[in-house]
Design a protein around this motif. Sequence first.
Motif, PDB file in Angstrom:
ATOM      1  N   VAL A 118       5.309 -29.147  18.056  1.00  0.00           N
ATOM      2  CA  VAL A 118       4.064 -29.876  18.285  1.00  0.00           C
ATOM      3  C   VAL A 118       2.855 -29.153  17.693  1.00  0.00           C
ATOM      4  O   VAL A 118       2.715 -27.928  17.833  1.00  0.00           O
ATOM      5  CB  VAL A 118       3.833 -30.096  19.801  1.00  0.00           C
ATOM      6  CG1 VAL A 118       2.618 -30.986  20.029  1.00  0.00           C
ATOM      7  CG2 VAL A 118       5.065 -30.720  20.442  1.00  0.00           C
ATOM      8  N   ARG A 119       1.999 -29.943  17.061  1.00  0.00           N
ATOM      9  CA  ARG A 119       0.700 -29.478  16.597  1.00  0.00           C
ATOM     10  C   ARG A 119      -0.349 -30.470  17.101  1.00  0.00           C
ATOM     11  O   ARG A 119      -0.023 -31.612  17.428  1.00  0.00           O
ATOM     12  CB  ARG A 119       0.641 -29.397  15.072  1.00  0.00           C
ATOM     13  CG  ARG A 119       1.679 -28.462  14.454  1.00  0.00           C
ATOM     14  CD  ARG A 119       1.388 -27.010  14.791  1.00  0.00           C
ATOM     15  NE  ARG A 119       2.331 -26.114  14.129  1.00  0.00           N
ATOM     16  CZ  ARG A 119       3.482 -25.712  14.635  1.00  0.00           C
ATOM     17  NH1 ARG A 119       3.865 -26.173  15.833  1.00  0.00           N
ATOM     18  NH2 ARG A 119       4.266 -24.881  13.992  1.00  0.00           N
ATOM     19  N   GLY A 120      -1.601 -30.038  17.146  1.00  0.00           N
ATOM     20  CA  GLY A 120      -2.660 -30.913  17.625  1.00  0.00           C
ATOM     21  C   GLY A 120      -3.911 -30.811  16.778  1.00  0.00           C
ATOM     22  O   GLY A 120      -4.116 -29.820  16.071  1.00  0.00           O
ATOM     23  N   VAL A 121      -4.742 -31.838  16.860  1.00  0.00           N
ATOM     24  CA  VAL A 121      -6.070 -31.836  16.247  1.00  0.00           C
ATOM     25  C   VAL A 121      -7.078 -32.215  17.323  1.00  0.00           C
ATOM     26  O   VAL A 121      -6.886 -33.218  18.025  1.00  0.00           O
ATOM     27  CB  VAL A 121      -6.163 -32.841  15.073  1.00  0.00           C
ATOM     28  CG1 VAL A 121      -7.606 -32.941  14.563  1.00  0.00           C
ATOM     29  CG2 VAL A 121      -5.232 -32.438  13.949  1.00  0.00           C
ATOM     30  N   GLU A 122      -8.126 -31.406  17.481  1.00  0.00           N
ATOM     31  CA  GLU A 122      -9.155 -31.684  18.479  1.00  0.00           C
ATOM     32  C   GLU A 122     -10.517 -31.234  17.946  1.00  0.00           C
ATOM     33  O   GLU A 122     -10.782 -30.037  17.831  1.00  0.00           O
ATOM     34  CB  GLU A 122      -8.832 -30.971  19.795  1.00  0.00           C
ATOM     35  CG  GLU A 122      -9.862 -31.178  20.882  1.00  0.00           C
ATOM     36  CD  GLU A 122     -10.196 -32.638  21.109  1.00  0.00           C
ATOM     37  OE1 GLU A 122     -11.407 -32.966  21.066  1.00  0.00           O
ATOM     38  OE2 GLU A 122      -9.276 -33.456  21.302  1.00  0.00           O
TER      39      GLU A 122
END
Length: 221
Positions: free
Chosen positions: A51-55
């Motif tokens: 999992v990777r995220g962008v915020e």
Amino acid sequence: MSRLYSLAQRYTLWYKFRLIKKIAKPGSRLLDYGCGVGQFMQYMESNKYQVRGVEPSEVGLSKAMSKQLSVYRNLASVKEAEAKFEVITLWHVLEHVHELNVTIKQLKKLLSKSGYLVVAVPNTKSWDAQHYKENWAAYDVPRHLFHFDDENIKMLLKSNRLSFVKKAPLYLDSFYISLLSETHVNSSNKIMKSTINGCKSNIYGARTSQYSSMIYIFQKK
């Protein structure tokens, strides 16, 4: 209320995981766009997804990174650092996006061949939207820049060469949105009324497939 919220959150995370598992097995690469403080990311990591995220929000980014999660500030950073993703999720994010087509094109480039884009948005054709009208909390102007229903979201994604696969409801959203809407109208007995109206909305959704919030799954052509 705190305990109920915690239970609802745990159920929603499990529900999202169950939905994702049907289209991408554990071990798949997943990007959560607009990941907030990273609760969904943590849950999916615990179930063996990469999992990777962008915020973009500094507060959310800081909190997510404090949990040792791999989070980026923008999509450009992901493109530079990562390979393709089997699944990209947007949980109540698309309605906040300023440049819809630009963002969707960027996300599509990050999808693997035949990868899936999973989008959750409030539904303007739901019972609670029709009941509360201008006081419907999910309009959330000016934070929500766009409002969606079955027709316009399918047209938007189709114009970006993403094929509609299926949709699913977010059952608990009707209760939360009704509670916020009751607050907007300064209602007494907000909890009771929002519970009743949340049930009415889900009953209407069961008959018409028009729930308070909908999850749409699209696939890269």
